[in-house]
Design an enzyme around this catalytic site. Structure first.
Site, PDB file in Angstrom:
ATOM      1  N   THR A  64       5.511   2.859  -3.097  1.00 53.22           N
ATOM      2  CA  THR A  64       6.419   2.618  -2.293  1.00 53.22           C
ATOM      3  C   THR A  64       6.820   2.840  -0.716  1.00 53.22           C
ATOM      4  O   THR A  64       7.311   2.333   0.762  1.00 53.22           O
ATOM      5  CB  THR A  64       7.582   4.515  -1.955  1.00 53.22           C
ATOM      6  OG1 THR A  64       6.536   5.112  -1.864  1.00 53.22           O
ATOM      7  CG2 THR A  64       8.432   4.264  -3.688  1.00 53.22           C
TER       8      THR A  64
ATOM      9  N   ASP B  88      -0.654  -2.460  -1.435  1.00 54.16           N
ATOM     10  CA  ASP B  88       0.211  -1.400  -2.171  1.00 54.16           C
ATOM     11  C   ASP B  88       0.129  -2.118  -3.766  1.00 54.16           C
ATOM     12  O   ASP B  88      -0.417  -3.050  -4.280  1.00 54.16           O
ATOM     13  CB  ASP B  88       1.444  -1.146  -2.415  1.00 54.16           C
ATOM     14  CG  ASP B  88       2.121  -2.018  -2.640  1.00 54.16           C
ATOM     15  OD1 ASP B  88       2.379  -3.720  -2.048  1.00 54.16           O
ATOM     16  OD2 ASP B  88       3.135  -2.536  -3.203  1.00 54.16           O
TER      17      ASP B  88
ATOM     18  N   GLU C 221       7.532   1.325  -9.319  1.00 54.91           N
ATOM     19  CA  GLU C 221       7.544   1.493  -7.924  1.00 54.91           C
ATOM     20  C   GLU C 221       6.704   3.273  -7.985  1.00 54.91           C
ATOM     21  O   GLU C 221       7.521   4.166  -8.637  1.00 54.91           O
ATOM     22  CB  GLU C 221       8.528   2.003  -6.680  1.00 54.91           C
ATOM     23  CG  GLU C 221       9.145   0.406  -6.133  1.00 54.91           C
ATOM     24  CD  GLU C 221       8.358   0.057  -5.449  1.00 54.91           C
ATOM     25  OE1 GLU C 221       7.272   0.782  -4.265  1.00 54.91           O
ATOM     26  OE2 GLU C 221       8.388  -1.149  -5.086  1.00 54.91           O
TER      27      GLU C 221
ATOM     28  N   HIS D 273       0.998  -5.123  -7.082  1.00 56.01           N
ATOM     29  CA  HIS D 273       1.193  -6.224  -5.976  1.00 56.01           C
ATOM     30  C   HIS D 273       0.471  -6.588  -5.445  1.00 56.01           C
ATOM     31  O   HIS D 273       0.700  -8.016  -5.138  1.00 56.01           O
ATOM     32  CB  HIS D 273       2.344  -5.418  -5.019  1.00 56.01           C
ATOM     33  CG  HIS D 273       3.186  -6.108  -4.433  1.00 56.01           C
ATOM     34  ND1 HIS D 273       4.693  -5.648  -3.603  1.00 56.01           N
ATOM     35  CD2 HIS D 273       3.541  -7.571  -4.752  1.00 56.01           C
ATOM     36  CE1 HIS D 273       5.390  -6.436  -3.023  1.00 56.01           C
ATOM     37  NE2 HIS D 273       4.793  -7.215  -3.914  1.00 56.01           N
TER      38      HIS D 273
ATOM     39  N   HIS E  80       3.911  -1.184  -7.761  1.00 56.99           N
ATOM     40  CA  HIS E  80       3.824  -1.042  -5.840  1.00 56.99           C
ATOM     41  C   HIS E  80       3.746   0.885  -5.443  1.00 56.99           C
ATOM     42  O   HIS E  80       4.075   0.856  -6.316  1.00 56.99           O
ATOM     43  CB  HIS E  80       5.258  -0.703  -5.432  1.00 56.99           C
ATOM     44  CG  HIS E  80       5.557  -2.457  -5.794  1.00 56.99           C
ATOM     45  ND1 HIS E  80       5.249  -3.452  -5.454  1.00 56.99           N
ATOM     46  CD2 HIS E  80       6.434  -2.783  -7.483  1.00 56.99           C
ATOM     47  CE1 HIS E  80       6.004  -5.057  -6.355  1.00 56.99           C
ATOM     48  NE2 HIS E  80       5.965  -4.093  -7.162  1.00 56.99           N
TER      49      HIS E  80
END
Ligand SMILES: [Zn+2]
Length: 258
Positions: free
Chosen positions: A55, A168, A120, A158, A53
């Site tokens: 953020t 993302d 992340e 993701h 991912h």
């Protein structure tokens, strides 16, 4: 001053404590419908995919706050957060279920949080990923795939599992570089043009994508394999999909396998 406790009393206390601890050791996660007859033959559940991912925030501090507390957007978390300087933070144990993926699917996996490690990456979605950050990510992926036995090809974004909701880690994420380091999938060179009748939607599903929302899936595919925007398949997409899904030709029967 010490208080002396009679020996008999101390022995009774110790016996009571042992009984209590023994009770704890045998109190399992019992289903009242069944008799608890514990087996010693088990281990923790294992993740089989790693989800990357960004953020979409401005700093590690801001992201640590979002990922560790309840906020207006609901409760979210991830197993790891990788800073722009390459520093890696762990927020949830590998064996536990972090809340990073949400609704979506990848291949036959429909509860992605249950089956994955979430990473992340501190990035606002508009700037390039620094070298130090990607180098740290690759070291982390190597550790996770070796220690947890997650297949190195099973590293996805993701947007791959939730193309209609998420974009993302975005078109700037260096998937080719990740593949050069041994992670994720990338089309083989020299696969040639797809054969007549080649069905790109079947191929997308064979890779792992849902094709319920075709435009969003093509956008996710473009981000991942071409670093560009677009919701319509073109001839280059078909070549990439053919290369990704082509069955490798059988080895020459006379040649010894490596
Ligand atoms: Zn995400």
């Amino acid at each position: 001053m010490t208080t002396s406790v009679p020996f008999a009393c101390r022995a009774a206390l110790i016996a009571a404590l042992a009984l209590f601890l023994g009770g704890c050791a045998h109190s399992g996660p019992r289903n009242p419908l069944a008799s608890w007859v514990p087996s010693k033959n088990f281990d923790e559940r294992r993740p089989v995919v790693i989800v990357l991912h960004y953020t979409e925030q401005d700093s590690v501090e801001q992201s640590l706050d979002t990922l560790r507390t309840r906020n207006s957007g609901g409760r979210v978390s991830a197993h790891y957060l990788v800073g722009r300087d390459g520093k890696v933070y762990q927020l949830v144990k590998d064996s536990q279920r972090a809340w990073h993926a949400g609704a979506g699917r990848w291949g036959g996996i429909t509860d992605v949080n249950n089956a994955s490690i979430g990473i992340e990456i501190d990035n606002d979605g508009k700037t390039a990923y620094p070298d130090a950050q990607i180098e740290s990510l690759i070291v982390l992926l190597r550790d996770l795939s070796e220690r947890l036995r997650i297949p190195p090809a099973q590293v996805i974004g993701h947007s791959d599992l939730a193309p209609s909701r998420k974009i993302d880690p975005g078109p700037l994420f260096p998937w080719k570089r990740l593949h050069d380091a041994g992670f994720g999938i990338w089309p083989a060179e020299g696969a040639g043009d797809p054969p007549a009748g080649f069905d790109p939607w079947l191929a997308l599903q064979a890779v792992g994508y849902s094709v319920e929302d075709r435009g969003s899936t093509v956008r996710a595919f473009h981000h991942r394999f071409r670093g560009m925007e677009g919701t319509e398949l073109d001839a280059e997409d078909l070549r990439i999909l053919h290369a990704l899904t082509r069955v490798a030709p059988a080895q020459d029967a006379g040649a010894p396998s490596p």
